[in-house]
Write a protein that holds these residues in place. Structure first.
Motif, PDB file in Angstrom:
ATOM      1  N   ARG A 245      12.258  -0.798 -14.049  1.00  0.00           N
ATOM      2  CA  ARG A 245      12.342  -0.731 -15.520  1.00  0.00           C
ATOM      3  C   ARG A 245      12.775  -2.074 -16.054  1.00  0.00           C
ATOM      4  NH1 ARG A 245      14.339   4.404 -14.810  1.00  0.00           N
ATOM      5  NH2 ARG A 245      12.671   5.884 -15.231  1.00  0.00           N
ATOM      6  N   PRO A 252      21.464   4.087 -11.597  1.00  0.00           N
ATOM      7  CA  PRO A 252      22.297   4.019 -12.798  1.00  0.00           C
ATOM      8  C   PRO A 252      23.779   4.238 -12.476  1.00  0.00           C
ATOM      9  CG  PRO A 252      20.334   5.340 -13.179  1.00  0.00           C
ATOM     10  CD  PRO A 252      20.338   5.014 -11.737  1.00  0.00           C
ATOM     11  N   GLU A 308      21.982  11.810  -8.076  1.00  0.00           N
ATOM     12  CA  GLU A 308      20.826  12.064  -8.917  1.00  0.00           C
ATOM     13  C   GLU A 308      20.617  10.883  -9.857  1.00  0.00           C
ATOM     14  OE1 GLU A 308      20.561  16.177 -10.666  1.00  0.00           O
ATOM     15  OE2 GLU A 308      20.080  14.959 -12.440  1.00  0.00           O
ATOM     16  N   ALA A 309      19.368  10.491 -10.045  1.00  0.00           N
ATOM     17  CA  ALA A 309      19.040   9.469 -11.045  1.00  0.00           C
ATOM     18  C   ALA A 309      17.743   9.876 -11.712  1.00  0.00           C
ATOM     19  CB  ALA A 309      18.902   8.090 -10.388  1.00  0.00           C
ATOM     20  N   ASP A 310      17.717   9.860 -13.009  1.00  0.00           N
ATOM     21  CA  ASP A 310      16.530  10.248 -13.789  1.00  0.00           C
ATOM     22  C   ASP A 310      16.005  11.623 -13.383  1.00  0.00           C
ATOM     23  OD1 ASP A 310      16.710   7.762 -15.000  1.00  0.00           O
ATOM     24  OD2 ASP A 310      15.337   6.825 -13.556  1.00  0.00           O
ATOM     25  N   GLY A 311      16.923  12.531 -13.098  1.00  0.00           N
ATOM     26  CA  GLY A 311      16.501  13.884 -12.756  1.00  0.00           C
ATOM     27  C   GLY A 311      15.952  14.020 -11.340  1.00  0.00           C
ATOM     28  N   GLU A 312      15.935  12.907 -10.573  1.00  0.00           N
ATOM     29  CA  GLU A 312      15.433  12.954  -9.187  1.00  0.00           C
ATOM     30  C   GLU A 312      16.619  12.872  -8.221  1.00  0.00           C
ATOM     31  OE1 GLU A 312      12.257  12.974  -7.920  1.00  0.00           O
ATOM     32  OE2 GLU A 312      11.434  13.231  -9.946  1.00  0.00           O
TER      33      GLU A 312
END
Ligand code: ATP
Length: 348
Positions: A245, A252, A308-312
């Motif tokens: 990104r 994050p 977890e990051a970005d829902g993954e």
């Protein structure tokens, strides 16, 4: 003593390219380990130096001499193989003397050299035994003494420890290194065991599919593998695929680094379990993660962590000193932080 140079060596077996334009310089007095998975070309490279294979292209030099087409018996090399290859009908002493006997050296010279070599490889007491009367480790020390007898310029070792059990392996590895340094001989050592390569070598050449991926001192290779293959093959690393990104990749709350050149949407981030900082409790810096499993490894304990990051979900390993890990239980929530200086990313 002399170094060894391979320049643009290619070796084909039918359609299989066992060596693909390989260039390597082994410095005078250096021990270079050839490390890589089965079939990557390590043995073929060694056999080209030994004269047991002839390259289709390229050249092999020892010191200043081009030996690409020199017959094996005329090369200034000594070899140690995995299976000892001792003469069963000769004693330890006679095995070591053999290369000098075939060169018709004077008796007094042979006796003095064998005496010296038995001492060097710590086999003085076993000199009159036959190969079947000595242990595997002693047999390999005898093979080492025999290889060194004619004072070769280069020592070639092909998986010399593979036939031995773990305890003897560690001891003999250190013993080979001691002898190599004492004699000051240039050596090439083939192994598929990364800890063996790191422990014994001045530099390690990582091979993959007939090519040399990287040549580096063990500590540099461990800290900074220069290719994705080296990163995967050497040491145990976390390999986490992350979205790119704004030219950056990261977890994050934990780390953020520049995306590698050429990455297209995703990058693979590598970092070592010992560089994962784990703090107890579910607040503070870092990514929240759950301890799925604790594996006691002695001085350290490995935590299997899932965040977890970005829902993954993101799964990674973290190594902690075992005394610290005692305070953390399976199922507990922790915070996970990674120093960005210790993260390397490669394009997916
Ligand atoms: P290992 O650790 O399993 O011994 P290696 O890295 O030493 O593997 P090599 O023995 O050098 O690998 O083999 C390199 C490639 O060449 C492999 O694909 C192998 O199958 C092939 N190869 C080796 N020797 C021959 C041969 N005599 N004939 C045909 N193919 C061969």
């Amino acid at each position: 003593m002399s170094g060894v140079s391979l320049v643009g060596v290619t070796k084909m077996y039918g359609a299989v390219k066992a060596l693909d334009h390989v260039s390597v310089d082994v410095r005078d007095g250096e021990l270079l380990a050839l490390l890589g998975p089965s079939g990557c070309g390590k043995t073929t490279l060694l056999r080209c130096v030994a004269g047991l294979e002839r390259p289709d292209r390229g050249s092999v030099e020892i010191g200043e001499a081009d030996i690409t087409v020199t017959p094996t018996r005329e090369r200034p090399i000594g070899m140690v193989f995995q299976n000892y290859a001792l003469f069963p009908n000769l004693t330890v002493r006679q095995n070591i003397a053999f290369p000098l006997e075939v060169r018709h050296r004077p008796r007094t010279e042979i006796d003095a050299r064998v005496y010296e070599l038995l001492d060097l490889v710590h086999l003085t007491e076993q000199g009159d035994r036959y190969p079947k009367q000595i242990s595997g480790g002693q047999a390999q020390r005898c093979a080492l003494g025999r290889a060194l007898a004619p004072n070769p310029e280069v020592l070639l070792l092909d998986e010399p420890l593979s036939a031995l059990d773990a305890l003897v392996r560690g001891r003999l590895r250190d013993e080979i290194r001691r002898v190599q340094q004492l004699v000051g001989i240039t050596a090439i050592y083939v192994t598929h065991d990364q800890s063996e390569a790191m422990a014994i070598a001045d530099r390690v050449a990582v091979m993959n599919a007939g090519r040399v991926e990287q040549i580096a001192a063990p500590a540099d290779l461990y800290d900074m593998p220069s290719t994705q293959f080296s990163a995967k093959f050497v040491g145990s690393r976390n390999a986490v695929e992350l979205a790119v990104r704004n030219g950056q990749v990261g977890i994050p709350g934990s780390f953020q680094i520049d995306a590698p050149a050429g990455s297209n949407g995703h990058a693979l981030a590598f970092f070592r379990p010992e560089d994962v900082k784990v703090s107890v409790g579910d607040d503070g810096p870092g990514m929240a993660a759950r301890v799925e499993l604790k594996i006691f490894l002695g001085a350290t304990t490995r935590l299997h962590l899932v965040g977890e990051a970005d829902g993954e979900p993101i799964a990674l390993f973290g190594d902690l000193p075992s005394r610290r890990a005692r305070q953390i239980g399976e199922g507990e929530m922790v915070r996970v932080d990674v120093d960005p200086d210790h993260v390397q990313a490669f394009p997916v």
